[in-house]
Design a protein around this motif. Sequence first.
Motif, PDB file in Angstrom:
ATOM      1  N   VAL A  38       1.841  -4.109   1.927  1.00 31.68           N
ATOM      2  CA  VAL A  38       1.040  -5.298   1.646  1.00 31.68           C
ATOM      3  C   VAL A  38      -0.385  -4.428   2.334  1.00 31.68           C
ATOM      4  O   VAL A  38      -0.407  -3.865   3.588  1.00 31.68           O
ATOM      5  N   CYS A  39      -1.278  -4.665   1.453  1.00 33.44           N
ATOM      6  CA  CYS A  39      -2.757  -4.114   1.861  1.00 33.44           C
ATOM      7  C   CYS A  39      -3.736  -5.103   1.530  1.00 33.44           C
ATOM      8  O   CYS A  39      -3.890  -5.701   0.287  1.00 33.44           O
ATOM      9  N   VAL A  40      -4.800  -5.117   2.441  1.00 35.17           N
ATOM     10  CA  VAL A  40      -6.034  -5.938   2.203  1.00 35.17           C
ATOM     11  C   VAL A  40      -7.093  -5.022   1.171  1.00 35.17           C
ATOM     12  O   VAL A  40      -8.217  -5.849   0.998  1.00 35.17           O
ATOM     13  N   LYS A  41      -6.747  -3.857   1.202  1.00 36.21           N
ATOM     14  CA  LYS A  41      -8.133  -2.979   0.716  1.00 36.21           C
ATOM     15  C   LYS A  41      -7.836  -2.731  -0.733  1.00 36.21           C
ATOM     16  O   LYS A  41      -6.559  -2.797  -1.337  1.00 36.21           O
ATOM     17  N   ASN A  42      -8.688  -2.222  -1.316  1.00 38.67           N
ATOM     18  CA  ASN A  42      -8.774  -1.872  -2.827  1.00 38.67           C
ATOM     19  C   ASN A  42      -9.005  -0.282  -2.915  1.00 38.67           C
ATOM     20  O   ASN A  42     -10.054  -0.150  -3.982  1.00 38.67           O
ATOM     21  N   CYS A  43      -8.739   0.696  -2.568  1.00 36.21           N
ATOM     22  CA  CYS A  43      -9.272   2.051  -2.543  1.00 36.21           C
ATOM     23  C   CYS A  43      -9.012   2.227  -3.920  1.00 36.21           C
ATOM     24  O   CYS A  43      -7.745   2.177  -4.459  1.00 36.21           O
ATOM     25  N   ASN A  44      -9.916   2.999  -4.792  1.00 35.78           N
ATOM     26  CA  ASN A  44      -9.763   3.066  -6.192  1.00 35.78           C
ATOM     27  C   ASN A  44      -8.654   4.051  -6.707  1.00 35.78           C
ATOM     28  O   ASN A  44      -8.477   3.864  -7.763  1.00 35.78           O
ATOM     29  N   TYR A  45      -7.964   4.781  -5.865  1.00 42.80           N
ATOM     30  CA  TYR A  45      -7.212   5.620  -6.081  1.00 42.80           C
ATOM     31  C   TYR A  45      -5.744   5.428  -5.737  1.00 42.80           C
ATOM     32  O   TYR A  45      -4.775   6.182  -6.349  1.00 42.80           O
ATOM     33  N   CYS A  46      -5.420   4.474  -5.044  1.00 41.99           N
ATOM     34  CA  CYS A  46      -4.240   4.103  -4.271  1.00 41.99           C
ATOM     35  C   CYS A  46      -3.355   3.163  -5.301  1.00 41.99           C
ATOM     36  O   CYS A  46      -3.814   2.325  -5.445  1.00 41.99           O
ATOM     37  N   GLY A  47      -2.016   3.621  -5.416  1.00 40.98           N
ATOM     38  CA  GLY A  47      -0.964   2.691  -6.354  1.00 40.98           C
ATOM     39  C   GLY A  47      -0.815   1.335  -5.378  1.00 40.98           C
ATOM     40  O   GLY A  47      -0.444   0.709  -6.184  1.00 40.98           O
ATOM     41  N   ILE A  48      -0.879   1.371  -4.179  1.00 40.33           N
ATOM     42  CA  ILE A  48      -0.682   0.029  -3.541  1.00 40.33           C
ATOM     43  C   ILE A  48      -1.746  -0.779  -3.287  1.00 40.33           C
ATOM     44  O   ILE A  48      -1.994  -1.728  -2.527  1.00 40.33           O
ATOM     45  N   ARG A  49      -2.879  -0.436  -3.653  1.00 36.48           N
ATOM     46  CA  ARG A  49      -4.126  -1.165  -3.699  1.00 36.48           C
ATOM     47  C   ARG A  49      -3.895  -2.779  -3.831  1.00 36.48           C
ATOM     48  O   ARG A  49      -3.015  -3.242  -4.771  1.00 36.48           O
ATOM     49  N   LYS A  50      -4.717  -3.698  -3.339  1.00 29.33           N
ATOM     50  CA  LYS A  50      -4.353  -4.983  -3.175  1.00 29.33           C
ATOM     51  C   LYS A  50      -4.359  -5.565  -4.790  1.00 29.33           C
ATOM     52  O   LYS A  50      -3.497  -6.548  -4.991  1.00 29.33           O
ATOM     53  N   SER A  89       1.404   2.089   7.138  1.00 29.37           N
ATOM     54  CA  SER A  89       1.515   0.697   6.098  1.00 29.37           C
ATOM     55  C   SER A  89       0.139   0.501   5.448  1.00 29.37           C
ATOM     56  O   SER A  89      -0.797   1.245   5.789  1.00 29.37           O
ATOM     57  N   GLY A  90       0.299  -0.268   4.531  1.00 28.14           N
ATOM     58  CA  GLY A  90      -0.940  -0.466   3.825  1.00 28.14           C
ATOM     59  C   GLY A  90      -1.895  -1.323   5.087  1.00 28.14           C
ATOM     60  O   GLY A  90      -1.419  -1.515   6.318  1.00 28.14           O
ATOM     61  N   GLU A  91      -3.209  -1.562   4.780  1.00 30.58           N
ATOM     62  CA  GLU A  91      -3.800  -1.841   5.926  1.00 30.58           C
ATOM     63  C   GLU A  91      -4.047  -3.509   6.126  1.00 30.58           C
ATOM     64  O   GLU A  91      -4.167  -4.236   5.066  1.00 30.58           O
TER      65      GLU A  91
HETATM   66 FE1  SF4 Z   1      -6.479   2.232   0.859  1.00 32.40          FE
HETATM   67 FE2  SF4 Z   1      -4.221   2.863   2.766  1.00 32.40          FE
HETATM   68 FE3  SF4 Z   1      -4.428   0.293   1.193  1.00 32.40          FE
HETATM   69 FE4  SF4 Z   1      -4.031   2.383  -0.097  1.00 32.40          FE
HETATM   70  S1  SF4 Z   1      -2.598   1.477   1.654  1.00 32.40           S
HETATM   71  S2  SF4 Z   1      -5.465   0.885  -0.783  1.00 32.40           S
HETATM   72  S3  SF4 Z   1      -5.177   3.941   0.968  1.00 32.40           S
HETATM   73  S4  SF4 Z   1      -6.076   1.015   2.742  1.00 32.40           S
END
Ligand code: SF4
Length: 358
Positions: free
Chosen positions: A59-71, A105-107
Amino acid sequence: MNLEVILNKDQLTRDDLIYLMNLEDKEDLQKLYDKAYEVKAEYIGQKVYYRGLIEFSNVCVKNCNYCGIRKDNNKVDRFTMTEEEILDRAKWAYENNYGSIVLQSGERSDKEFVEFVDNIIKKIKELSNDELGITLSLGEQSKETYQRWYDLGAHRYLLRIESSNQELYNSLHPDDHDFKRRLECLAEMKEIGYQVGTGVMIGFPGQTIEDLVDDLIFFKENDIDMVGMGPYVLHEDTPTAKDVEDNGVLKTRNLNWGLKMVAILRLLMKDINIAATTALQALNPVGREMALKAGANILMPIITHRKYRTEYQLYENKPCIDEEASDCKNCLAARVGTVGDEIVYGEWGDSPHYFKRT
Ligand code: SF4
Ligand code: SAM
Protein backbone atom coordinates in the motif's frame (compact mmCIF):
# COMPACT_ATOMS: atom_id res chain seq x y z
CA MET A 1 44.54 8.47 -19.06
CA ASN A 2 46.05 5.27 -17.72
CA LEU A 3 43.83 2.68 -16.06
CA GLU A 4 46.51 1.24 -13.77
CA VAL A 5 47.38 4.71 -12.47
CA ILE A 6 43.74 5.56 -11.79
CA LEU A 7 43.06 2.25 -10.04
CA ASN A 8 45.92 2.93 -7.65
CA LYS A 9 45.11 6.55 -6.87
CA ASP A 10 44.12 7.60 -3.35
CA GLN A 11 41.83 10.38 -4.48
CA LEU A 12 39.73 9.92 -7.60
CA THR A 13 38.69 13.02 -9.54
CA ARG A 14 35.38 13.43 -11.36
CA ASP A 15 37.24 12.86 -14.66
CA ASP A 16 38.70 9.62 -13.28
CA LEU A 17 35.22 8.45 -12.34
CA ILE A 18 33.88 9.29 -15.79
CA TYR A 19 36.78 7.43 -17.37
CA LEU A 20 36.05 4.34 -15.26
CA MET A 21 32.31 4.49 -16.00
CA ASN A 22 33.12 4.54 -19.72
CA LEU A 23 35.28 1.39 -19.65
CA GLU A 24 33.96 -1.23 -22.06
CA ASP A 25 36.93 -3.46 -22.84
CA LYS A 26 36.51 -6.82 -21.10
CA GLU A 27 40.05 -6.97 -19.73
CA ASP A 28 39.87 -3.41 -18.44
CA LEU A 29 36.57 -4.15 -16.74
CA GLN A 30 38.03 -7.23 -15.11
CA LYS A 31 40.89 -5.10 -13.77
CA LEU A 32 38.35 -2.68 -12.30
CA TYR A 33 36.33 -5.46 -10.64
CA ASP A 34 39.46 -7.19 -9.32
CA LYS A 35 40.74 -3.97 -7.80
CA ALA A 36 37.36 -3.27 -6.17
CA TYR A 37 37.27 -6.79 -4.73
CA GLU A 38 40.80 -6.31 -3.40
CA VAL A 39 39.73 -3.10 -1.65
CA LYS A 40 36.67 -4.85 -0.17
CA ALA A 41 38.86 -7.70 1.09
CA GLU A 42 41.21 -5.22 2.74
CA TYR A 43 38.67 -2.89 4.33
CA ILE A 44 35.67 -5.18 5.00
CA GLY A 45 37.02 -8.69 4.52
CA GLN A 46 35.88 -11.34 2.04
CA LYS A 47 32.57 -11.35 3.81
CA VAL A 48 28.89 -11.06 3.09
CA TYR A 49 26.29 -9.96 5.63
CA TYR A 50 22.62 -10.81 5.29
CA ARG A 51 19.59 -8.63 5.87
CA GLY A 52 16.38 -10.64 5.68
CA LEU A 53 14.00 -8.48 3.66
CA ILE A 54 10.37 -8.35 4.79
CA GLU A 55 8.28 -6.54 2.20
CA PHE A 56 5.27 -6.23 4.45
CA SER A 57 2.88 -3.98 2.52
CA ASN A 58 2.41 -2.76 -1.03
CA VAL A 59 0.00 0.00 0.00
CA CYS A 60 1.56 3.28 -1.06
CA VAL A 61 0.40 6.89 -1.09
CA LYS A 62 3.01 7.88 -3.69
CA ASN A 63 3.09 7.69 -7.45
CA CYS A 64 6.75 7.34 -8.42
CA ASN A 65 6.71 7.12 -12.21
CA TYR A 66 8.86 3.98 -12.40
CA CYS A 67 7.47 1.79 -9.62
CA GLY A 68 5.10 -1.13 -10.14
CA ILE A 69 3.29 -0.60 -6.83
CA ARG A 70 2.67 3.14 -7.34
CA LYS A 71 -0.69 4.28 -5.99
CA ASP A 72 -2.40 4.65 -9.36
CA ASN A 73 -1.54 1.16 -10.61
CA ASN A 74 -4.94 -0.40 -10.10
CA LYS A 75 -3.84 -3.78 -11.43
CA VAL A 76 -2.12 -4.47 -8.10
CA ASP A 77 -3.94 -6.33 -5.32
CA ARG A 78 -3.04 -4.41 -2.21
CA PHE A 79 -1.97 -6.24 0.95
CA THR A 80 -0.55 -5.52 4.37
CA MET A 81 0.79 -8.45 6.35
CA THR A 82 -0.60 -8.83 9.84
CA GLU A 83 1.56 -8.17 12.85
CA GLU A 84 1.70 -11.93 13.52
CA GLU A 85 2.87 -12.65 9.99
CA ILE A 86 5.61 -10.04 10.19
CA LEU A 87 6.77 -11.28 13.58
CA ASP A 88 6.78 -14.83 12.25
CA ARG A 89 9.17 -13.73 9.48
CA ALA A 90 11.40 -11.87 11.95
CA LYS A 91 11.46 -14.95 14.16
CA TRP A 92 12.46 -17.04 11.15
CA ALA A 93 15.35 -14.64 10.47
CA TYR A 94 16.43 -14.80 14.10
CA GLU A 95 16.25 -18.58 14.30
CA ASN A 96 18.17 -18.90 11.06
CA ASN A 97 20.86 -16.67 12.46
CA TYR A 98 20.44 -13.79 10.04
CA GLY A 99 22.03 -10.88 11.90
CA SER A 100 19.43 -8.36 10.83
CA ILE A 101 16.28 -7.68 8.92
CA VAL A 102 14.93 -4.91 6.72
CA LEU A 103 11.32 -3.81 7.08
CA GLN A 104 10.20 -2.38 3.76
CA SER A 105 6.85 -1.23 2.40
CA GLY A 106 5.09 1.29 0.25
CA GLU A 107 5.00 4.73 1.80
CA ARG A 108 2.43 5.74 4.38
CA SER A 109 2.81 8.17 7.23
CA ASP A 110 -0.64 8.17 8.84
CA LYS A 111 -0.93 7.67 12.60
CA GLU A 112 -2.26 4.13 12.30
CA PHE A 113 0.72 3.06 10.16
CA VAL A 114 3.29 4.74 12.39
CA GLU A 115 1.84 3.00 15.46
CA PHE A 116 1.72 -0.32 13.62
CA VAL A 117 5.44 0.01 12.90
CA ASP A 118 6.11 1.13 16.50
CA ASN A 119 4.65 -2.12 17.75
CA ILE A 120 6.48 -4.28 15.28
CA ILE A 121 9.86 -2.78 16.14
CA LYS A 122 9.17 -3.24 19.86
CA LYS A 123 8.06 -6.84 19.46
CA ILE A 124 10.92 -7.82 17.17
CA LYS A 125 13.35 -6.48 19.72
CA GLU A 126 11.60 -8.55 22.39
CA LEU A 127 11.43 -11.81 20.45
CA SER A 128 15.11 -11.60 19.55
CA ASN A 129 16.39 -10.51 22.98
CA ASP A 130 17.54 -7.30 21.34
CA GLU A 131 19.82 -9.25 19.05
CA LEU A 132 18.28 -8.79 15.62
CA GLY A 133 19.36 -5.59 13.88
CA ILE A 134 16.53 -3.59 12.31
CA THR A 135 16.85 -1.53 9.15
CA LEU A 136 13.84 0.46 7.97
CA SER A 137 13.00 1.29 4.38
CA LEU A 138 9.65 3.03 4.79
CA GLY A 139 10.11 6.18 2.77
CA GLU A 140 9.74 9.78 3.85
CA GLN A 141 8.50 10.38 7.37
CA SER A 142 8.50 13.30 9.79
CA LYS A 143 11.56 13.82 11.95
CA GLU A 144 9.46 12.92 14.96
CA THR A 145 8.59 9.54 13.43
CA TYR A 146 12.21 8.80 12.51
CA GLN A 147 13.12 9.65 16.10
CA ARG A 148 10.49 7.40 17.73
CA TRP A 149 11.39 4.41 15.54
CA TYR A 150 15.06 4.97 16.38
CA ASP A 151 14.25 5.19 20.10
CA LEU A 152 12.34 1.91 19.83
CA GLY A 153 15.39 0.14 18.41
CA ALA A 154 15.67 0.58 14.63
CA HIS A 155 19.21 1.65 13.89
CA ARG A 156 19.61 1.84 10.10
CA TYR A 157 17.42 3.59 7.54
CA LEU A 158 17.45 3.29 3.78
CA LEU A 159 16.02 6.10 1.70
CA ARG A 160 17.24 6.33 -1.86
CA ILE A 161 17.77 9.74 -3.36
CA GLU A 162 16.95 7.96 -6.67
CA SER A 163 18.91 10.64 -8.55
CA SER A 164 21.03 13.39 -7.04
CA ASN A 165 20.20 15.56 -10.05
CA GLN A 166 17.21 17.62 -8.98
CA GLU A 167 15.84 17.96 -12.51
CA LEU A 168 15.99 14.22 -13.10
CA TYR A 169 14.51 13.61 -9.66
CA ASN A 170 11.58 15.83 -10.57
CA SER A 171 11.13 14.04 -13.89
CA LEU A 172 10.83 10.71 -12.06
CA HIS A 173 8.38 11.94 -9.50
CA PRO A 174 5.08 13.76 -9.74
CA ASP A 175 4.20 16.66 -7.49
CA ASP A 176 3.88 14.42 -4.44
CA HIS A 177 7.68 14.60 -4.06
CA ASP A 178 10.02 17.41 -3.09
CA PHE A 179 13.77 16.99 -3.63
CA LYS A 180 14.59 19.38 -0.81
CA ARG A 181 12.51 17.35 1.66
CA ARG A 182 14.32 14.18 0.53
CA LEU A 183 17.66 15.75 1.41
CA GLU A 184 16.28 16.95 4.73
CA CYS A 185 15.12 13.41 5.56
CA LEU A 186 18.66 12.07 5.05
CA ALA A 187 20.08 14.88 7.21
CA GLU A 188 17.53 14.23 9.96
CA MET A 189 18.33 10.51 10.05
CA LYS A 190 22.00 11.31 10.45
CA GLU A 191 21.31 13.83 13.20
CA ILE A 192 19.19 11.28 15.09
CA GLY A 193 21.97 8.70 14.96
CA TYR A 194 20.86 6.21 12.30
CA GLN A 195 23.34 4.53 10.02
CA VAL A 196 22.21 6.26 6.87
CA GLY A 197 21.69 4.42 3.64
CA THR A 198 20.77 5.87 0.30
CA GLY A 199 21.11 4.95 -3.35
CA VAL A 200 19.99 5.63 -6.87
CA MET A 201 18.34 3.90 -9.76
CA ILE A 202 20.84 3.24 -12.49
CA GLY A 203 20.00 3.72 -16.14
CA PHE A 204 16.48 5.15 -16.23
CA PRO A 205 15.53 7.04 -19.41
CA GLY A 206 17.27 10.41 -19.69
CA GLN A 207 20.08 9.65 -17.21
CA THR A 208 23.69 9.88 -18.42
CA ILE A 209 27.04 8.51 -17.23
CA GLU A 210 27.91 11.99 -15.96
CA ASP A 211 24.72 12.00 -13.86
CA LEU A 212 25.69 8.67 -12.35
CA VAL A 213 29.19 9.91 -11.55
CA ASP A 214 27.62 12.88 -9.80
CA ASP A 215 25.52 10.40 -7.79
CA LEU A 216 28.72 8.70 -6.61
CA ILE A 217 30.15 12.08 -5.63
CA PHE A 218 26.88 12.82 -3.79
CA PHE A 219 27.33 9.67 -1.65
CA LYS A 220 30.87 10.72 -0.81
CA GLU A 221 30.03 14.35 -0.06
CA ASN A 222 27.16 13.30 2.17
CA ASP A 223 29.33 10.81 4.02
CA ILE A 224 26.81 8.00 3.52
CA ASP A 225 27.28 4.78 5.53
CA MET A 226 25.60 2.32 3.20
CA VAL A 227 24.45 2.31 -0.38
CA GLY A 228 21.76 0.21 -2.01
CA MET A 229 21.64 1.15 -5.67
CA GLY A 230 20.41 -0.98 -8.49
CA PRO A 231 19.61 -0.93 -12.16
CA TYR A 232 16.34 0.58 -13.27
CA VAL A 233 14.17 -2.27 -14.53
CA LEU A 234 11.05 -1.61 -16.57
CA HIS A 235 7.56 -2.24 -15.22
CA GLU A 236 5.08 -2.01 -18.05
CA ASP A 237 2.22 -0.49 -16.04
CA THR A 238 4.16 2.66 -15.20
CA PRO A 239 4.65 6.02 -16.95
CA THR A 240 8.47 5.60 -17.22
CA ALA A 241 8.04 2.44 -19.31
CA LYS A 242 6.78 4.60 -22.18
CA ASP A 243 10.16 6.36 -22.38
CA VAL A 244 12.11 3.12 -22.83
CA GLU A 245 13.02 2.75 -26.49
CA ASP A 246 14.48 -0.76 -26.51
CA ASN A 247 14.10 -2.88 -23.38
CA GLY A 248 16.71 -5.43 -24.54
CA VAL A 249 19.36 -2.76 -24.97
CA LEU A 250 18.33 -1.16 -21.67
CA LYS A 251 18.72 -4.42 -19.73
CA THR A 252 22.22 -5.17 -21.03
CA ARG A 253 23.39 -1.63 -20.49
CA ASN A 254 21.90 -1.31 -17.01
CA LEU A 255 23.47 -4.52 -15.75
CA ASN A 256 26.79 -3.31 -17.07
CA TRP A 257 26.36 0.17 -15.53
CA GLY A 258 25.12 -1.32 -12.27
CA LEU A 259 28.23 -3.45 -11.82
CA LYS A 260 30.56 -0.60 -12.74
CA MET A 261 28.81 1.69 -10.24
CA VAL A 262 29.34 -0.85 -7.45
CA ALA A 263 33.02 -1.30 -8.27
CA ILE A 264 33.76 2.41 -8.64
CA LEU A 265 31.91 3.22 -5.42
CA ARG A 266 34.03 0.65 -3.58
CA LEU A 267 37.17 2.47 -4.80
CA LEU A 268 35.70 5.81 -3.78
CA MET A 269 34.28 4.83 -0.36
CA LYS A 270 36.31 1.87 0.80
CA ASP A 271 34.71 1.11 4.17
CA ILE A 272 30.98 1.51 3.55
CA ASN A 273 28.37 -1.21 3.15
CA ILE A 274 27.33 -1.75 -0.45
CA ALA A 275 24.39 -4.00 -1.31
CA ALA A 276 24.26 -6.44 -4.19
CA THR A 277 20.64 -5.60 -5.01
CA THR A 278 17.88 -7.89 -6.24
CA ALA A 279 17.33 -5.78 -9.37
CA LEU A 280 20.72 -7.01 -10.63
CA GLN A 281 19.39 -10.53 -10.46
CA ALA A 282 16.33 -9.52 -12.46
CA LEU A 283 18.70 -8.67 -15.31
CA ASN A 284 21.04 -11.63 -14.96
CA PRO A 285 20.54 -14.83 -12.92
CA VAL A 286 23.96 -14.31 -11.30
CA GLY A 287 23.82 -10.51 -11.20
CA ARG A 288 24.16 -10.34 -7.43
CA GLU A 289 27.15 -12.68 -7.36
CA MET A 290 28.78 -10.50 -10.03
CA ALA A 291 28.25 -7.50 -7.75
CA LEU A 292 29.85 -9.31 -4.79
CA LYS A 293 32.85 -9.95 -7.04
CA ALA A 294 32.87 -6.25 -7.90
CA GLY A 295 33.02 -5.06 -4.30
CA ALA A 296 29.53 -5.36 -2.76
CA ASN A 297 29.28 -6.95 0.71
CA ILE A 298 25.56 -7.03 1.62
CA LEU A 299 22.80 -9.35 0.44
CA MET A 300 19.14 -8.85 1.20
CA PRO A 301 17.40 -12.20 0.79
CA ILE A 302 13.63 -11.80 0.58
CA ILE A 303 12.01 -13.63 3.48
CA THR A 304 8.43 -12.55 2.85
CA HIS A 305 5.98 -15.45 2.50
CA ARG A 306 5.54 -16.67 -1.06
CA LYS A 307 1.87 -15.72 -1.19
CA TYR A 308 2.70 -12.00 -0.98
CA ARG A 309 5.66 -11.91 -3.33
CA THR A 310 3.78 -11.60 -6.62
CA GLU A 311 2.02 -8.48 -5.39
CA TYR A 312 5.27 -6.73 -4.47
CA GLN A 313 6.57 -6.41 -8.00
CA LEU A 314 8.40 -3.15 -8.44
CA TYR A 315 9.61 -4.23 -11.89
CA GLU A 316 9.33 -7.10 -14.33
CA ASN A 317 11.10 -10.43 -13.82
CA LYS A 318 11.55 -10.00 -10.09
CA PRO A 319 13.45 -13.12 -8.97
CA CYS A 320 12.46 -15.66 -6.30
CA ILE A 321 8.72 -14.92 -6.33
CA ASP A 322 7.90 -18.64 -6.34
CA GLU A 323 10.09 -19.49 -3.40
CA GLU A 324 9.90 -19.62 0.36
CA ALA A 325 12.59 -18.10 2.57
CA SER A 326 14.14 -21.50 3.29
CA ASP A 327 14.62 -22.13 -0.46
CA CYS A 328 16.32 -18.74 -0.78
CA LYS A 329 18.59 -19.48 2.16
CA ASN A 330 20.06 -22.64 0.66
CA CYS A 331 20.22 -21.26 -2.86
CA LEU A 332 21.98 -18.09 -1.70
CA ALA A 333 24.53 -19.88 0.44
CA ALA A 334 25.55 -21.96 -2.57
CA ARG A 335 25.74 -18.85 -4.73
CA VAL A 336 27.90 -16.92 -2.26
CA GLY A 337 30.18 -19.98 -2.08
CA THR A 338 30.91 -19.61 -5.78
CA VAL A 339 32.22 -16.09 -5.19
CA GLY A 340 34.65 -17.17 -2.47
CA ASP A 341 33.11 -14.98 0.23
CA GLU A 342 32.16 -16.13 3.72
CA ILE A 343 28.62 -15.51 4.95
CA VAL A 344 28.75 -13.98 8.39
CA TYR A 345 25.79 -15.26 10.40
CA GLY A 346 24.46 -13.78 13.61
CA GLU A 347 26.10 -10.36 13.35
CA TRP A 348 24.64 -6.99 12.50
CA GLY A 349 27.39 -6.28 9.98
CA ASP A 350 27.39 -2.55 10.57
CA SER A 351 29.20 -0.25 8.21
CA PRO A 352 32.75 0.36 9.54
CA HIS A 353 32.41 3.83 8.08
CA TYR A 354 29.65 4.69 10.56
CA PHE A 355 31.92 4.09 13.53
CA LYS A 356 34.65 6.25 12.03
CA ARG A 357 32.36 9.19 11.41
CA THR A 358 30.62 9.09 14.80
FE1 SF4 B 1 7.61 5.26 -4.72
FE2 SF4 B 1 8.40 3.52 -2.78
FE3 SF4 B 1 5.77 3.95 -3.29
FE4 SF4 B 1 7.24 2.67 -5.07
S1 SF4 B 1 6.80 1.97 -2.99
S2 SF4 B 1 5.72 4.29 -5.47
S3 SF4 B 1 9.22 3.69 -4.87
S4 SF4 B 1 7.24 5.47 -2.52
N1 SAM C 1 8.51 3.04 -0.46
C1 SAM C 1 9.82 3.09 0.06
C2 SAM C 1 10.69 4.04 -0.74
O1 SAM C 1 10.33 4.42 -1.85
O2 SAM C 1 11.76 4.39 -0.20
C3 SAM C 1 10.50 1.74 0.12
C4 SAM C 1 10.11 0.75 -0.93
S1 SAM C 1 10.55 1.20 -2.61
C5 SAM C 1 9.72 -0.01 -3.49
C6 SAM C 1 12.27 0.72 -2.65
C7 SAM C 1 13.04 1.10 -3.89
O3 SAM C 1 12.56 0.38 -5.02
C8 SAM C 1 12.96 2.52 -4.35
O4 SAM C 1 13.86 3.34 -3.63
C9 SAM C 1 13.30 2.44 -5.84
O5 SAM C 1 14.62 2.87 -6.11
C10 SAM C 1 13.17 0.95 -6.13
N2 SAM C 1 12.39 0.74 -7.36
C11 SAM C 1 11.10 0.99 -7.56
N3 SAM C 1 10.75 0.73 -8.85
C12 SAM C 1 11.88 0.30 -9.47
C13 SAM C 1 12.17 -0.10 -10.80
N4 SAM C 1 11.24 -0.09 -11.75
N5 SAM C 1 13.43 -0.50 -11.09
C14 SAM C 1 14.37 -0.53 -10.12
N6 SAM C 1 14.16 -0.13 -8.85
C15 SAM C 1 12.92 0.29 -8.53
